[in-house]
Design a protein around this motif. Structure first.
Motif, PDB file in Angstrom:
ATOM      1  N   ALA A 137      44.875  37.053  25.183  1.00 50.60           N
ATOM      2  CA  ALA A 137      44.595  37.598  26.512  1.00 50.60           C
ATOM      3  C   ALA A 137      43.092  37.724  26.735  1.00 50.60           C
ATOM      4  N   PHE A 138      42.703  37.680  28.021  1.00 47.47           N
ATOM      5  CA  PHE A 138      41.301  37.813  28.395  1.00 47.47           C
ATOM      6  C   PHE A 138      40.883  39.269  28.244  1.00 47.47           C
ATOM      7  N   GLY A 139      39.654  39.470  27.741  1.00 47.49           N
ATOM      8  CA  GLY A 139      39.123  40.829  27.737  1.00 47.49           C
ATOM      9  C   GLY A 139      38.659  41.276  26.379  1.00 47.49           C
ATOM     10  N   THR A 140      37.412  40.904  26.017  1.00 51.84           N
ATOM     11  CA  THR A 140      36.830  41.378  24.764  1.00 51.84           C
ATOM     12  C   THR A 140      35.605  42.250  25.032  1.00 51.84           C
ATOM     13  N   GLY A 141      35.151  42.240  26.284  1.00 53.43           N
ATOM     14  CA  GLY A 141      33.925  42.970  26.612  1.00 53.43           C
ATOM     15  C   GLY A 141      32.712  42.059  26.620  1.00 53.43           C
ATOM     16  N   THR A 142      32.880  40.839  26.063  1.00 50.99           N
ATOM     17  CA  THR A 142      31.720  39.949  26.014  1.00 50.99           C
ATOM     18  C   THR A 142      31.437  39.337  27.383  1.00 50.99           C
ATOM     19  N   HIS A 143      32.427  39.299  28.258  1.00 50.90           N
ATOM     20  CA  HIS A 143      32.190  38.689  29.570  1.00 50.90           C
ATOM     21  C   HIS A 143      31.592  39.734  30.528  1.00 50.90           C
ATOM     22  N   PRO A 144      30.597  39.325  31.336  1.00 55.03           N
ATOM     23  CA  PRO A 144      29.950  40.305  32.227  1.00 55.03           C
ATOM     24  C   PRO A 144      30.925  41.016  33.163  1.00 55.03           C
ATOM     25  N   THR A 145      31.999  40.336  33.581  1.00 51.77           N
ATOM     26  CA  THR A 145      32.923  40.988  34.528  1.00 51.77           C
ATOM     27  C   THR A 145      33.603  42.192  33.874  1.00 51.77           C
ATOM     28  N   THR A 146      33.935  42.053  32.594  1.00 56.66           N
ATOM     29  CA  THR A 146      34.548  43.174  31.856  1.00 56.66           C
ATOM     30  C   THR A 146      33.486  44.239  31.572  1.00 56.66           C
ATOM     31  N   THR A 242      47.608  44.966  48.720  1.00 59.35           N
ATOM     32  CA  THR A 242      48.382  45.482  47.574  1.00 59.35           C
ATOM     33  C   THR A 242      47.513  46.399  46.727  1.00 59.35           C
ATOM     34  N   ILE A 243      46.304  45.930  46.433  1.00 63.44           N
ATOM     35  CA  ILE A 243      45.421  46.718  45.560  1.00 63.44           C
ATOM     36  C   ILE A 243      45.056  48.038  46.229  1.00 63.44           C
ATOM     37  N   ILE A 244      44.768  47.985  47.507  1.00 61.28           N
ATOM     38  CA  ILE A 244      44.314  49.191  48.213  1.00 61.28           C
ATOM     39  C   ILE A 244      45.427  50.247  48.284  1.00 61.28           C
ATOM     40  N   GLU A 245      46.682  49.785  48.273  1.00 59.13           N
ATOM     41  CA  GLU A 245      47.818  50.717  48.301  1.00 59.13           C
ATOM     42  C   GLU A 245      47.832  51.640  47.077  1.00 59.13           C
ATOM     43  N   PHE A 246      47.186  51.191  45.988  1.00 55.23           N
ATOM     44  CA  PHE A 246      47.159  52.007  44.764  1.00 55.23           C
ATOM     45  C   PHE A 246      46.063  53.074  44.789  1.00 55.23           C
ATOM     46  N   VAL A 247      45.133  52.957  45.750  1.00 61.64           N
ATOM     47  CA  VAL A 247      43.982  53.880  45.744  1.00 61.64           C
ATOM     48  C   VAL A 247      44.346  55.138  46.535  1.00 61.64           C
ATOM     49  N   GLY A 248      44.407  56.275  45.830  1.00 59.44           N
ATOM     50  CA  GLY A 248      44.755  57.529  46.491  1.00 59.44           C
ATOM     51  C   GLY A 248      43.654  58.009  47.420  1.00 59.44           C
ATOM     52  N   ASP A 249      43.943  59.095  48.147  1.00 53.94           N
ATOM     53  CA  ASP A 249      42.972  59.676  49.077  1.00 53.94           C
ATOM     54  C   ASP A 249      41.677  60.013  48.323  1.00 53.94           C
ATOM     55  N   LYS A 250      40.570  59.511  48.799  1.00 52.01           N
ATOM     56  CA  LYS A 250      39.241  59.715  48.167  1.00 52.01           C
ATOM     57  C   LYS A 250      39.162  59.098  46.765  1.00 52.01           C
ATOM     58  N   GLY A 251      40.133  58.252  46.443  1.00 54.38           N
ATOM     59  CA  GLY A 251      40.137  57.589  45.130  1.00 54.38           C
ATOM     60  C   GLY A 251      39.009  56.580  45.022  1.00 54.38           C
ATOM     61  N   LEU A 252      38.671  56.261  43.760  1.00 54.20           N
ATOM     62  CA  LEU A 252      37.564  55.342  43.490  1.00 54.20           C
ATOM     63  C   LEU A 252      38.099  53.959  43.143  1.00 54.20           C
ATOM     64  N   LEU A 253      37.360  52.934  43.586  1.00 55.91           N
ATOM     65  CA  LEU A 253      37.797  51.551  43.388  1.00 55.91           C
ATOM     66  C   LEU A 253      36.659  50.731  42.808  1.00 55.91           C
ATOM     67  N   ALA A 254      36.963  49.891  41.803  1.00 57.44           N
ATOM     68  CA  ALA A 254      35.991  48.912  41.297  1.00 57.44           C
ATOM     69  C   ALA A 254      36.637  47.538  41.318  1.00 57.44           C
ATOM     70  N   LEU A 255      35.918  46.573  41.887  1.00 54.24           N
ATOM     71  CA  LEU A 255      36.398  45.190  41.944  1.00 54.24           C
ATOM     72  C   LEU A 255      35.422  44.327  41.183  1.00 54.24           C
ATOM     73  N   SER A 256      35.946  43.518  40.239  1.00 51.16           N
ATOM     74  CA  SER A 256      35.061  42.685  39.434  1.00 51.16           C
ATOM     75  C   SER A 256      35.653  41.281  39.332  1.00 51.16           C
ATOM     76  N   GLY A 257      34.859  40.352  38.732  1.00 48.90           N
ATOM     77  CA  GLY A 257      35.289  38.950  38.698  1.00 48.90           C
ATOM     78  C   GLY A 257      34.766  38.218  39.918  1.00 48.90           C
ATOM     79  N   VAL A 258      33.684  38.741  40.487  1.00 49.05           N
ATOM     80  CA  VAL A 258      33.176  38.249  41.769  1.00 49.05           C
ATOM     81  C   VAL A 258      31.774  37.685  41.555  1.00 49.05           C
ATOM     82  N   LEU A 259      31.541  36.474  42.056  1.00 49.36           N
ATOM     83  CA  LEU A 259      30.197  35.903  41.997  1.00 49.36           C
ATOM     84  C   LEU A 259      29.362  36.476  43.144  1.00 49.36           C
ATOM     85  N   TRP A 285      27.373  37.689  38.026  1.00 52.74           N
ATOM     86  CA  TRP A 285      28.585  38.401  38.416  1.00 52.74           C
ATOM     87  C   TRP A 285      28.242  39.744  39.041  1.00 52.74           C
ATOM     88  N   VAL A 286      29.109  40.212  39.920  1.00 55.50           N
ATOM     89  CA  VAL A 286      28.878  41.525  40.526  1.00 55.50           C
ATOM     90  C   VAL A 286      30.139  42.382  40.444  1.00 55.50           C
TER      91      VAL A 286
END
Ligand SMILES: C[S@@+](CC[C@H](N)C(=O)[O-])C[C@H]1O[C@@H](n2cnc3c(N)ncnc32)[C@H](O)[C@@H]1O
Length: 293
Positions: A137-146, A242-259, A285-286
């Protein structure tokens, strides 16, 4: 499971960029073969011989992946389409299994958080240590998006917070959140192997009782204090409702994997629901951050 490996000729200046391209095309893992170590590509039996003068960037794709589409895309962005040297080959699991293990070392993110390969000693026993074996699976921390997401999580007060990790891969972000104090994490991935790896890693870190894992078709309705999604810009755009439906009132969101060049569009889309903060950049990446209005 068989895999397809794409070898792409590169040099020291563009190897990182090519690695990002392969990731953007859906490669499950990217490794480098350095020309200094292996000056000439060793052909497989029956292969025509291709001499690589420089570094080779290798992307691993599932056998079912549409490689014609990948090649077409790469040729479209390659500075010299005619000169793009590549080779496709089919691999069995054993051919590349654990190839990256030697290069995976403990890494620190933010003030408190370490990601440590499960087969190595922890450098700081008093830190928040996530012991990780990503498997396939993807995700070792070596990639900037992670890395961008790990640093963000480290900077939050997650004590007793609920978290959704959309596109969990190895479970690296879920487990980091749990070890940083979150009381519950819901992790979602389309890849069953990612869910398996996440569960194994959660058990390894003694946090599996606070982690729920789902394929998208089974995902529950849930409002979280914190939502993190490290998937690519395309899915982030398509899955925004779909993603936004998971964010509660005043909840925090981070989106990554974006150039960088994709950030503005996503800021506008998620800005419908969230107050968006300035982007954080690492290499090309941002990470986008917002707070639900
Ligand atoms: C870039 S990896 C991120 C893994 C890990 N969260 C990290 O930060 O390193 C993206 C993950 O999202 C998953 N993914 C891609 N599209 C998805 C979708 N539509 N729904 C859920 N997961 C998805 C992939 O299978 C992959 O494991």
């Amino acid at each position: 499971m068989p895999w397809i490996q794409l070898r792409l000729s590169a040099n020291e200046d563009n190897a990182e960029k090519y690695s990002d391209w392969l990731t953007a095309c859906g490669s499950q893992a990217v490794t480098f073969l350095d020309a200094k170590d292996t000056p000439i590509y060793e052909p497989l039996p029956g292969d025509e011989v291709i001499y690589w003068s420089n570094t080779v960037v290798m992307g691993l794709f599932e056998a079912s992946h549409d490689m014609d589409k990948v090649i077409h895309y790469l040729q479209g962005i390659h500075p010299d389409k005619e000169q793009m040297q590549y080779k496709l080959e089919q691999l069995e699991d054993k051919d590349w299994e654990r190839e990256w293990m030697d290069n995976f070392h403990p890494m620190k993110f933010g003030q408190r958080l370490w990601i440590c390969p499960s087969w190595r000693d922890v450098p700081d026993p008093d830190a928040v240590n996530v012991m990780l074996d990503p498997g396939l699976a993807f995700g070792t921390g070596t990639h900037p998006t992670t890395a961008l997401c790990l640093t963000w999580l480290d900077g939050l007060d997650l004590q007793d917070k609920t978290v959704v990790d959309f596109g969990c891969g190895s479970g690296i972000l879920s487990i980091a959140a749990l070890k940083l104090g979150a009381k519950k994490v819901i992790a979602i991935d389309i890849d069953p192997q990612a869910l398996q790896a996440s569960l194994a890693n959660a058990e390894r870190n003694n946090v599996s009782d606070r982690l729920e894992l789902y394929l998208p078709k089974d995902q529950p309705k849930f409002k979280a204090d914190v939502v993190v999604a490290n998937i690519l810009a395309g899915p982030l755009r398509e899955l925004a409702p779909t993603i936004i439906e998971f964010v509660g009132d005043k909840g925090l969101l981070a989106l990554s994997g974006v150039l960088e060049e994709q950030a503005q569009t996503l800021q506008e889309i998620y800005g419908q629901w969230c107050d968006m903060a300035p982007i954080s950049v690492q290499e090309e990446w941002v990470r986008l951050n917002g707070q639900r209005k």
